[in-house]
Design a protein around this motif. Structure first.
Motif, PDB file in Angstrom:
ATOM      1  N   ALA A  34     -11.731  -0.256   6.786  1.00 22.33           N
ATOM      2  CA  ALA A  34     -10.778  -0.609   6.325  1.00 22.33           C
ATOM      3  C   ALA A  34      -9.638  -0.876   6.627  1.00 22.33           C
ATOM      4  O   ALA A  34      -8.361  -1.812   5.947  1.00 22.33           O
ATOM      5  N   GLY A  35      -9.098   0.509   6.797  1.00 20.09           N
ATOM      6  CA  GLY A  35      -8.169   0.852   6.917  1.00 20.09           C
ATOM      7  C   GLY A  35      -7.119   1.331   5.499  1.00 20.09           C
ATOM      8  O   GLY A  35      -5.791   1.474   5.331  1.00 20.09           O
ATOM      9  N   GLN A  36      -8.052   1.407   4.859  1.00 22.51           N
ATOM     10  CA  GLN A  36      -7.651   2.010   3.727  1.00 22.51           C
ATOM     11  C   GLN A  36      -7.498   3.357   2.753  1.00 22.51           C
ATOM     12  O   GLN A  36      -7.455   3.755   2.002  1.00 22.51           O
ATOM     13  N   PHE A  37      -7.853   4.272   3.850  1.00 15.64           N
ATOM     14  CA  PHE A  37      -8.203   5.884   3.776  1.00 15.64           C
ATOM     15  C   PHE A  37      -7.655   6.192   5.324  1.00 15.64           C
ATOM     16  O   PHE A  37      -9.047   6.138   5.457  1.00 15.64           O
ATOM     17  N   ASP A  38      -7.002   7.600   5.250  1.00 13.72           N
ATOM     18  CA  ASP A  38      -6.721   8.794   6.157  1.00 13.72           C
ATOM     19  C   ASP A  38      -6.864   9.532   5.639  1.00 13.72           C
ATOM     20  O   ASP A  38      -5.536  10.204   5.021  1.00 13.72           O
ATOM     21  N   GLY A  39      -7.767  11.063   5.717  1.00 10.97           N
ATOM     22  CA  GLY A  39      -7.643  11.996   5.018  1.00 10.97           C
ATOM     23  C   GLY A  39      -8.689  12.797   4.532  1.00 10.97           C
ATOM     24  O   GLY A  39      -9.323  13.188   6.353  1.00 10.97           O
ATOM     25  N   GLY A 228       3.388  11.900   5.062  1.00 12.71           N
ATOM     26  CA  GLY A 228       3.058  10.302   4.634  1.00 12.71           C
ATOM     27  C   GLY A 228       2.891   9.146   5.692  1.00 12.71           C
ATOM     28  O   GLY A 228       4.302   9.876   6.592  1.00 12.71           O
ATOM     29  N   HIS A 229       3.074   8.227   5.711  1.00 11.77           N
ATOM     30  CA  HIS A 229       2.903   6.967   6.348  1.00 11.77           C
ATOM     31  C   HIS A 229       2.837   5.862   5.000  1.00 11.77           C
ATOM     32  O   HIS A 229       2.413   6.232   3.840  1.00 11.77           O
ATOM     33  N   SER A 230       3.799   5.061   5.700  1.00 16.81           N
ATOM     34  CA  SER A 230       3.816   3.732   4.612  1.00 16.81           C
ATOM     35  C   SER A 230       3.143   2.482   5.097  1.00 16.81           C
ATOM     36  O   SER A 230       2.372   3.014   5.604  1.00 16.81           O
ATOM     37  N   SER A 231       2.550   1.524   4.073  1.00 18.16           N
ATOM     38  CA  SER A 231       1.681   1.219   3.987  1.00 18.16           C
ATOM     39  C   SER A 231       2.193   0.427   5.599  1.00 18.16           C
ATOM     40  O   SER A 231       0.981  -0.736   6.679  1.00 18.16           O
ATOM     41  N   GLU A 232       2.705   0.032   6.403  1.00 16.69           N
ATOM     42  CA  GLU A 232       2.786  -0.235   7.658  1.00 16.69           C
ATOM     43  C   GLU A 232       2.958   0.353   8.939  1.00 16.69           C
ATOM     44  O   GLU A 232       2.860   0.278  10.097  1.00 16.69           O
ATOM     45  N   GLY A 233       2.561   1.824   8.361  1.00 19.26           N
ATOM     46  CA  GLY A 233       2.537   3.154   9.548  1.00 19.26           C
ATOM     47  C   GLY A 233       3.477   3.769   9.747  1.00 19.26           C
ATOM     48  O   GLY A 233       3.480   5.206  10.494  1.00 19.26           O
ATOM     49  N   SER A 313      -2.148  11.262  -7.966  1.00 21.33           N
ATOM     50  CA  SER A 313      -0.726  10.683  -8.420  1.00 21.33           C
ATOM     51  C   SER A 313      -0.089   9.944  -6.570  1.00 21.33           C
ATOM     52  O   SER A 313      -0.844   9.926  -5.997  1.00 21.33           O
ATOM     53  N   GLU A 314       0.751   9.600  -6.465  1.00 18.00           N
ATOM     54  CA  GLU A 314       1.420   9.197  -5.497  1.00 18.00           C
ATOM     55  C   GLU A 314       2.756   9.234  -5.147  1.00 18.00           C
ATOM     56  O   GLU A 314       3.013   8.661  -6.455  1.00 18.00           O
ATOM     57  N   ILE A 315       3.367   9.905  -4.124  1.00 17.85           N
ATOM     58  CA  ILE A 315       5.095  10.328  -3.873  1.00 17.85           C
ATOM     59  C   ILE A 315       4.742  10.015  -2.829  1.00 17.85           C
ATOM     60  O   ILE A 315       3.995  10.838  -1.611  1.00 17.85           O
ATOM     61  N   GLY A 316       5.797   9.398  -1.801  1.00 19.36           N
ATOM     62  CA  GLY A 316       6.224   8.637  -0.264  1.00 19.36           C
ATOM     63  C   GLY A 316       4.988   7.608  -0.028  1.00 19.36           C
ATOM     64  O   GLY A 316       4.084   7.619  -0.930  1.00 19.36           O
ATOM     65  N   GLY A 317       4.572   8.435   0.962  1.00 17.78           N
ATOM     66  CA  GLY A 317       3.191   8.246   1.013  1.00 17.78           C
ATOM     67  C   GLY A 317       1.426   8.568   1.059  1.00 17.78           C
ATOM     68  O   GLY A 317       1.142   8.734   1.714  1.00 17.78           O
ATOM     69  N   ILE A 318       1.390   9.525   0.380  1.00 18.01           N
ATOM     70  CA  ILE A 318       0.641  10.525   0.162  1.00 18.01           C
ATOM     71  C   ILE A 318       0.193  10.384  -1.458  1.00 18.01           C
ATOM     72  O   ILE A 318       0.824   9.978  -2.228  1.00 18.01           O
ATOM     73  N   ARG A 319      -1.503  10.033  -1.254  1.00 21.35           N
ATOM     74  CA  ARG A 319      -2.072   9.495  -2.217  1.00 21.35           C
ATOM     75  C   ARG A 319      -3.040  10.525  -2.499  1.00 21.35           C
ATOM     76  O   ARG A 319      -3.929  10.579  -1.440  1.00 21.35           O
ATOM     77  N   ASN A 337      -3.292  10.011   3.523  1.00 25.58           N
ATOM     78  CA  ASN A 337      -1.688  10.343   3.840  1.00 25.58           C
ATOM     79  C   ASN A 337      -1.105   8.584   4.032  1.00 25.58           C
ATOM     80  O   ASN A 337      -0.172   8.740   5.129  1.00 25.58           O
ATOM     81  N   THR A 338      -1.958   7.406   3.869  1.00 24.49           N
ATOM     82  CA  THR A 338      -1.799   6.267   4.196  1.00 24.49           C
ATOM     83  C   THR A 338      -1.168   5.556   3.069  1.00 24.49           C
ATOM     84  O   THR A 338      -1.796   5.591   1.883  1.00 24.49           O
ATOM     85  N   ALA A 339      -0.074   4.865   2.092  1.00 23.26           N
ATOM     86  CA  ALA A 339       0.291   3.859   0.868  1.00 23.26           C
ATOM     87  C   ALA A 339      -0.776   2.831   1.230  1.00 23.26           C
ATOM     88  O   ALA A 339      -0.304   2.173  -0.266  1.00 23.26           O
ATOM     89  N   ARG A 340      -1.400   2.466   2.247  1.00 21.28           N
ATOM     90  CA  ARG A 340      -2.670   1.572   1.779  1.00 21.28           C
ATOM     91  C   ARG A 340      -3.373   1.748   0.879  1.00 21.28           C
ATOM     92  O   ARG A 340      -4.638   1.388   1.077  1.00 21.28           O
ATOM     93  N   THR A 341      -3.934   3.079   0.275  1.00 24.02           N
ATOM     94  CA  THR A 341      -5.168   3.576   0.003  1.00 24.02           C
ATOM     95  C   THR A 341      -4.823   3.115  -1.625  1.00 24.02           C
ATOM     96  O   THR A 341      -3.718   3.559  -2.793  1.00 24.02           O
ATOM     97  N   ASP A 342      -5.930   2.969  -1.985  1.00 21.17           N
ATOM     98  CA  ASP A 342      -5.464   1.817  -3.857  1.00 21.17           C
ATOM     99  C   ASP A 342      -6.521   2.475  -4.499  1.00 21.17           C
ATOM    100  O   ASP A 342      -8.637   2.457  -3.998  1.00 21.17           O
TER     101      ASP A 342
END
Length: 379
Positions: A34-39, A228-233, A313-319, A337-342
């Motif tokens: 779903a594009g919500q987790f890479d790690g 880390g990566h932003s929501s846009e990659g 924690s979340e800092i930069g593009g790491i969750r 390492n994607t900011a899309r992770t919730d």
């Protein structure tokens, strides 16, 4: 073709897993698709890792895949280790949780700052000035963490923390890097030892955590471990992760974090009463405990509530999340390492973190055995 082969191998591996591991794997795979987790996800129980999976890309630009043994920035999970060092000194009698900065760090800040207790620092209720609120650059990085090529000494790191307090001690919860920078200064003064050496001597070396390291505040862009990566990659904005100090500058592998969690739940690092103090959440403060949050949870498929100790924690593009269930001697560790992770909220009975915990605790082959409770390991 490669993608299909990879999917088939993943499906075959899941089919060979025990029921709980296969259920966890399904949650991880669906979140990734779903594009919500890479790690990387690791679940440990007792002395064994029952699930470990790396999925997605560690570097999207270079197309480098994640691996289970890669190094990550631990972000605010670093605070759990700082809390252990404080509680060790409390048990030795050299510190008191209700002792003040006027006692342990005389001359630091004004009289109001001198009244702040170690407990308030550990629970983020000190009211100290917050460097996160400094002016940000065009990429959203506060000035305190800017990668400007300038090395910061201990005095420079603490300077923003000695400014006018934002609130009276104990008035409210607010996550603040300064709380743990000041705690590290207290630990150094009481032990006459630098903070990195304290970590090595009392936690890393005894537990064999060979990957654990504290990033120095040297003004260099963060490039240690996974990017880390932003929501846009795109890659996260460069910042000096060493400026987080005891509040967020540790990095290492998930296996080493599991070693720490296991020792903590086995009361190797601190006694059972001290651990209970660390793991007592304050409902008035959103269940803030010492270095983490602690609360009772009822995962959807579990037959009874469980006590959870959570640090995310979340800092930069790491969750990142480190979650302990001491009564089950189980730890759930997940880094993305994607900011899309919730992660969502466990209390709401849904979301990625709830589903991972539900799979880890409430599947038949991970149900607690009928044996007597585990005993304390020799310290």
């Amino acid at each position: 073709m490669k993608r299909r082969i990879g999917w088939m191998l993943g499906a075959l591996a899941a089919a060979c897993m025990p029921a709980a591991a296969a259920t966890i794997d399904t949650v991880v795979r669906k979140a990734h698709e779903a594009g919500q987790f890479d790690g990387v996800v690791l679940v440990g129980r007792d002395d064994a890792v029952v699930y470990r999976r790396a999925i997605g890309l560690a570097d999207r630009i270079a197309q480098q895949p994640h691996t289970p043994g890669e190094s990550w920035r631990w972000l605010s999970i670093s605070e759990q280790l700082a809390a252990v060092l404080v509680l060790q000194d409390v048990e030795r009698g050299s510190l008191s949780l209700d002792g003040t900065l006027a006692q342990y760090l005389p001359g630091f800040g004004n009289a109001a700052i001198g009244r702040i207790t170690l407990r308030q620092l550990l629970q983020h209720t000190s009211g100290l000035a917050n460097p996160d609120e400094a002016a940000v650059d065009e990429r959203g990085v506060p000035a305190f963490y800017r990668a400007n090529g300038e090395t910061a000494n201990a005095k420079a790191m603490l300077a923003p923390c000695a400014g006018a307090p934002k609130a009276a001690p104990g008035a409210r919860y607010e996550a603040n890097t300064c709380d743990y920078l000041v705690l590290a200064a207290v630990l150094e003064r009481v032990n006459e030892t630098r903070y990195p050496q304290l970590l090595a001597k009392r936690i890393a070396k005894p537990l064999g955590m060979s990957s654990l390291s504290l990033l120095p505040p040297n003004g260099s862009p963060t490039r240690s471990g996974v990017i880390g990566h932003s929501s846009e990659g795109s890659r996260e904005a460069p910042y000096d992760a060493g400026r987080y100090g005891a509040a967020g500058a540790l990095h290492g592998t998930l296996d080493d974090l599991w070693r720490f969690d296991r020792a903590l739940m086995d009361y190797v690092l601190v006694s059972k009463p001290a651990a209970a103090t660390m793991w007592t959440g304050n409902p008035r403060l959103g269940n803030a405990a010492l270095g983490a949050w602690a609360y009772a949870a009822q995962p959807r498929h579990c037959t009874a509530p469980v006590g959870v100790v959570e640090r995310r924690s979340e800092i930069g593009g790491i969750r990142a999340v480190n979650l302990l269930v001491p009564e089950r001697n189980t730890a759930l560790i997940a880094f993305s390492n994607t900011a899309r992770t919730d992660w969502g909220q466990i209390s709401q009975g849904s979301g990625l973190l709830h589903d991972l915990l539900d799979a880890a605790l409430c599947t038949s082959d991970l149900e607690p055995p009928a044996a007597a409770p585990k005993g304390k390991r020799k310290r």
